[in-house]
Design a protein around this motif. Structure first.
Motif, PDB file in Angstrom:
ATOM      1  N   ASP A   1     -16.592  29.449   8.783  1.00  0.00           N
ATOM      2  CA  ASP A   1     -15.892  29.202  10.041  1.00  0.00           C
ATOM      3  C   ASP A   1     -14.602  30.025  10.069  1.00  0.00           C
ATOM      4  O   ASP A   1     -13.723  29.829   9.218  1.00  0.00           O
ATOM      5  CB  ASP A   1     -15.584  27.710  10.146  1.00  0.00           C
ATOM      6  CG  ASP A   1     -14.880  27.351  11.445  1.00  0.00           C
ATOM      7  OD1 ASP A   1     -14.587  28.259  12.236  1.00  0.00           O
ATOM      8  OD2 ASP A   1     -14.624  26.146  11.644  1.00  0.00           O
ATOM      9  N   LYS A   5     -20.613  44.623   8.560  1.00  0.00           N
ATOM     10  CA  LYS A   5     -21.323  43.489   9.133  1.00  0.00           C
ATOM     11  C   LYS A   5     -21.379  42.332   8.132  1.00  0.00           C
ATOM     12  O   LYS A   5     -21.149  41.169   8.486  1.00  0.00           O
ATOM     13  CB  LYS A   5     -22.734  43.913   9.539  1.00  0.00           C
ATOM     14  CG  LYS A   5     -23.536  42.793  10.196  1.00  0.00           C
ATOM     15  CD  LYS A   5     -24.937  43.273  10.558  1.00  0.00           C
ATOM     16  CE  LYS A   5     -25.759  42.125  11.149  1.00  0.00           C
ATOM     17  NZ  LYS A   5     -27.143  42.555  11.470  1.00  0.00           N
ATOM     18  N   LEU A   6     -21.709  42.668   6.873  1.00  0.00           N
ATOM     19  CA  LEU A   6     -21.764  41.643   5.839  1.00  0.00           C
ATOM     20  C   LEU A   6     -20.402  40.985   5.642  1.00  0.00           C
ATOM     21  O   LEU A   6     -20.286  39.759   5.574  1.00  0.00           O
ATOM     22  CB  LEU A   6     -22.238  42.262   4.518  1.00  0.00           C
ATOM     23  CG  LEU A   6     -22.094  41.387   3.267  1.00  0.00           C
ATOM     24  CD1 LEU A   6     -22.940  40.130   3.374  1.00  0.00           C
ATOM     25  CD2 LEU A   6     -22.458  42.169   2.013  1.00  0.00           C
ATOM     26  N   LYS A  27     -19.367  30.754  -2.436  1.00  0.00           N
ATOM     27  CA  LYS A  27     -20.599  31.534  -2.257  1.00  0.00           C
ATOM     28  C   LYS A  27     -20.888  32.399  -3.482  1.00  0.00           C
ATOM     29  O   LYS A  27     -22.031  32.731  -3.775  1.00  0.00           O
ATOM     30  CB  LYS A  27     -20.492  32.407  -0.994  1.00  0.00           C
ATOM     31  CG  LYS A  27     -20.625  31.622   0.301  1.00  0.00           C
ATOM     32  CD  LYS A  27     -20.193  32.446   1.506  1.00  0.00           C
ATOM     33  CE  LYS A  27     -21.272  33.413   1.971  1.00  0.00           C
ATOM     34  NZ  LYS A  27     -22.329  32.745   2.727  1.00  0.00           N
ATOM     35  N   TRP A  49     -24.805  29.159   4.550  1.00  0.00           N
ATOM     36  CA  TRP A  49     -23.860  28.700   5.563  1.00  0.00           C
ATOM     37  C   TRP A  49     -23.006  29.871   6.043  1.00  0.00           C
ATOM     38  O   TRP A  49     -22.746  30.805   5.327  1.00  0.00           O
ATOM     39  CB  TRP A  49     -22.992  27.548   5.072  1.00  0.00           C
ATOM     40  CG  TRP A  49     -21.878  27.907   4.152  1.00  0.00           C
ATOM     41  CD1 TRP A  49     -20.720  28.556   4.464  1.00  0.00           C
ATOM     42  CD2 TRP A  49     -21.788  27.618   2.753  1.00  0.00           C
ATOM     43  NE1 TRP A  49     -19.923  28.689   3.368  1.00  0.00           N
ATOM     44  CE2 TRP A  49     -20.542  28.116   2.304  1.00  0.00           C
ATOM     45  CE3 TRP A  49     -22.628  26.978   1.845  1.00  0.00           C
ATOM     46  CZ2 TRP A  49     -20.137  27.998   0.983  1.00  0.00           C
ATOM     47  CZ3 TRP A  49     -22.204  26.861   0.546  1.00  0.00           C
ATOM     48  CH2 TRP A  49     -20.974  27.355   0.117  1.00  0.00           C
ATOM     49  N   LYS A  50     -22.543  29.743   7.290  1.00  0.00           N
ATOM     50  CA  LYS A  50     -21.633  30.725   7.871  1.00  0.00           C
ATOM     51  C   LYS A  50     -20.218  30.192   7.708  1.00  0.00           C
ATOM     52  O   LYS A  50     -19.963  29.010   7.899  1.00  0.00           O
ATOM     53  CB  LYS A  50     -21.926  30.929   9.361  1.00  0.00           C
ATOM     54  CG  LYS A  50     -23.320  31.468   9.660  1.00  0.00           C
ATOM     55  CD  LYS A  50     -23.443  32.925   9.257  1.00  0.00           C
ATOM     56  CE  LYS A  50     -24.817  33.480   9.646  1.00  0.00           C
ATOM     57  NZ  LYS A  50     -24.983  34.885   9.225  1.00  0.00           N
ATOM     58  N   TYR A  72     -21.012  37.690  -1.707  1.00  0.00           N
ATOM     59  CA  TYR A  72     -20.782  37.092  -0.400  1.00  0.00           C
ATOM     60  C   TYR A  72     -22.052  36.983   0.429  1.00  0.00           C
ATOM     61  O   TYR A  72     -22.041  36.476   1.538  1.00  0.00           O
ATOM     62  CB  TYR A  72     -19.760  37.920   0.380  1.00  0.00           C
ATOM     63  CG  TYR A  72     -18.383  37.950  -0.240  1.00  0.00           C
ATOM     64  CD1 TYR A  72     -17.873  36.841  -0.903  1.00  0.00           C
ATOM     65  CD2 TYR A  72     -17.593  39.091  -0.158  1.00  0.00           C
ATOM     66  CE1 TYR A  72     -16.604  36.864  -1.475  1.00  0.00           C
ATOM     67  CE2 TYR A  72     -16.317  39.115  -0.719  1.00  0.00           C
ATOM     68  CZ  TYR A  72     -15.835  38.006  -1.370  1.00  0.00           C
ATOM     69  OH  TYR A  72     -14.584  38.033  -1.919  1.00  0.00           O
ATOM     70  N   GLU A  73     -23.146  37.493  -0.076  1.00  0.00           N
ATOM     71  CA  GLU A  73     -24.374  37.520   0.717  1.00  0.00           C
ATOM     72  C   GLU A  73     -25.027  36.149   0.797  1.00  0.00           C
ATOM     73  O   GLU A  73     -25.000  35.362  -0.133  1.00  0.00           O
ATOM     74  CB  GLU A  73     -25.375  38.512   0.106  1.00  0.00           C
ATOM     75  CG  GLU A  73     -24.939  39.959   0.264  1.00  0.00           C
ATOM     76  CD  GLU A  73     -26.007  40.907  -0.228  1.00  0.00           C
ATOM     77  OE1 GLU A  73     -27.185  40.670   0.056  1.00  0.00           O
ATOM     78  OE2 GLU A  73     -25.655  41.880  -0.888  1.00  0.00           O
ATOM     79  N   ARG A 106     -15.517  31.514   0.436  1.00  0.00           N
ATOM     80  CA  ARG A 106     -16.058  32.791  -0.077  1.00  0.00           C
ATOM     81  C   ARG A 106     -16.283  32.700  -1.589  1.00  0.00           C
ATOM     82  O   ARG A 106     -17.286  33.174  -2.111  1.00  0.00           O
ATOM     83  CB  ARG A 106     -15.107  33.945   0.260  1.00  0.00           C
ATOM     84  CG  ARG A 106     -15.177  34.411   1.688  1.00  0.00           C
ATOM     85  CD  ARG A 106     -14.632  35.819   1.851  1.00  0.00           C
ATOM     86  NE  ARG A 106     -13.210  35.908   1.541  1.00  0.00           N
ATOM     87  CZ  ARG A 106     -12.231  35.831   2.441  1.00  0.00           C
ATOM     88  NH1 ARG A 106     -12.523  35.648   3.715  1.00  0.00           N
ATOM     89  NH2 ARG A 106     -10.973  35.953   2.092  1.00  0.00           N
ATOM     90  N   LYS A 143     -17.905  40.848   7.736  1.00  0.00           N
ATOM     91  CA  LYS A 143     -17.492  40.116   8.939  1.00  0.00           C
ATOM     92  C   LYS A 143     -18.008  38.681   8.926  1.00  0.00           C
ATOM     93  O   LYS A 143     -17.338  37.757   9.385  1.00  0.00           O
ATOM     94  CB  LYS A 143     -17.999  40.844  10.187  1.00  0.00           C
ATOM     95  CG  LYS A 143     -17.462  40.265  11.492  1.00  0.00           C
ATOM     96  CD  LYS A 143     -17.944  41.071  12.687  1.00  0.00           C
ATOM     97  CE  LYS A 143     -17.394  40.466  13.977  1.00  0.00           C
ATOM     98  NZ  LYS A 143     -17.870  41.232  15.170  1.00  0.00           N
ATOM     99  N   GLU A 144     -19.223  38.501   8.374  1.00  0.00           N
ATOM    100  CA  GLU A 144     -19.816  37.164   8.301  1.00  0.00           C
ATOM    101  C   GLU A 144     -19.012  36.222   7.410  1.00  0.00           C
ATOM    102  O   GLU A 144     -19.145  35.005   7.500  1.00  0.00           O
ATOM    103  CB  GLU A 144     -21.251  37.258   7.767  1.00  0.00           C
ATOM    104  CG  GLU A 144     -22.226  37.903   8.743  1.00  0.00           C
ATOM    105  CD  GLU A 144     -23.612  38.060   8.149  1.00  0.00           C
ATOM    106  OE1 GLU A 144     -23.793  37.657   6.974  1.00  0.00           O
ATOM    107  OE2 GLU A 144     -24.496  38.581   8.838  1.00  0.00           O
ATOM    108  N   THR A 145     -18.184  36.790   6.546  1.00  0.00           N
ATOM    109  CA  THR A 145     -17.351  35.964   5.666  1.00  0.00           C
ATOM    110  C   THR A 145     -15.879  36.039   6.065  1.00  0.00           C
ATOM    111  O   THR A 145     -15.006  35.652   5.291  1.00  0.00           O
ATOM    112  CB  THR A 145     -17.515  36.414   4.194  1.00  0.00           C
ATOM    113  OG1 THR A 145     -17.028  37.746   4.052  1.00  0.00           O
ATOM    114  CG2 THR A 145     -18.943  36.340   3.762  1.00  0.00           C
TER     115      THR A 145
END
Length: 325
Positions: free
Chosen positions: A26, A121-122, A52, A23-24, A18-19, A49, A124-126
């Motif tokens: 949505d 944190k990682l 990625k 792109w982020k 997932y790193e 996801r 949460k970004e996904t």
């Protein structure tokens, strides 16, 4: 399906997939349903996801063509559908994942990312919480157990030998010649292409006639990939070359070099280094390749059977246009 199987067999249970990757995700895509397996909805967020994970880690989003992105997205949806079908089969067969297994894996991941906060944190970004991720891990671990128990094939030499003995017709090989090859390509965009290719072929042929090593000449003149091996293409049977080439080279004696043979695409020079009559390929020679191909074939069959069995109980729907759930 086989590529998906290989992907699942080699899938690393971690957050690494997932790193990064440009792109982020949505958060609103969490409610956009793109497919359904039974009562389970697959959302656009899950698809992104998975994309990625599927995209090569050194391939930046800005360089991906729309067609390639579409292809990867389709694979991501397909993988998620297969995962749900296999998850269903795993539960149906009574396979279980314990809390201890998930907790142990979570501890490893927290250690890998230095802290629980870094991992959160990682994720949460996904669009994932730790609890969401635990559910993902449970699903993946269960599918992994199903694959290991019901799909993975481990063939012994005895198994391979039995298959070989029962299917000897498959391992018969026609007569072949061992050859070195020089190919001079004609550039179709150059009006002088054929003339230039002929001149190059004549130079190569002249050097061979003067006694220079065929392999060295092939390395310097040939446009075929075999040039890196001095033109060595090993044993080849009829069908490897166009008919007009075969008519000439199969009548050569060992050690002989053909004349320059011209075809529509280029010019060819072939040296015969050995001849082999039609034969039954020995087991020892074929067993490694046979093991790989047979294992792959049997795993694909088992995989397909599980998928088809699950589809008898779960309706699969893919929506052309994403809709809100």
């Amino acid at each position: 399906m086989l590529k998906v199987l290989i992907f699942l067999l080699g899938f690393v249970i971690s957050a690494v997939g997932y790193e990064g990757f440009g792109w982020k995700i949505d958060p609103s895509t969490k409610n956009k349903v793109v497919a359904k397996v039974g009562d389970t909805e697959i959302t656009e967020m899950e698809v992104q996801r998975m994309m990625k994970i599927l995209l090569p880690m050194n391939f930046y989003h800005r360089n991906i063509t729309d067609d390639k992105l579409k292809e990867i997205r389709e694979k991501a949806i397909k993988n998620l559908i297969y995962r749900e079908l296999l998850y269903y089969e795993a539960k149906k067969k009574g396979l279980k994942v314990t809390d201890e297994e998930i907790d142990k894996l979570m501890e490893q991941l927290i250690k890998q990312y230095k802290s629980k906060e870094n991992l959160e944190k990682l994720l949460k970004e996904t669009g994932l919480t730790l609890e969401d991720f635990k559910k993902e891990l449970e699903k993946r671990l269960l599918v992994e157990k199903l694959i290991k128990e019901y799909i993975t094939v481990s063939l012994t030499e005895k198994d391979l030998k039995e298959y070989y003995e029962k299917n000897k017709e498959k391992f018969k090989e026609p007569a072949s010649v061992k050859a070195r090859y020089i190919y001079i390509k004609i550039d179709p965009t150059d009006p002088e292409g054929r003339k230039k290719a002929r001149e190059k072929a004549k130079k190569a042929y002249q050097e061979i006639k003067e006694g220079k090593d065929f392999g060295d000449v092939a390395y310097r003149y040939s446009d075929d990939l075999s040039r890196i091996k001095g033109g060595d293409i090993g044993y080849v049977h009829k069908g490897r070359f166009p008919k007009q080439i075969e008519e000439k080279i199969y009548n050569l004696d060992i050690g002989q070099v053909s004349e320059i043979i011209e075809t529509d695409t280029g010019l060819h020079i072939v040296k015969i280094e050995g001849k082999r009559p039609s034969r039954l390929v020995p087991f020892e020679e074929i067993k490694d390749k046979l093991k790989k191909e047979l294992t792959q074939s049997m795993q694909e069959k088992k995989f397909n059977e599980l998928i088809e069995d699950a589809k008898k109980h779960l309706k699969v729907e893919i929506y052309e246009e994403k809709k809100d759930s």
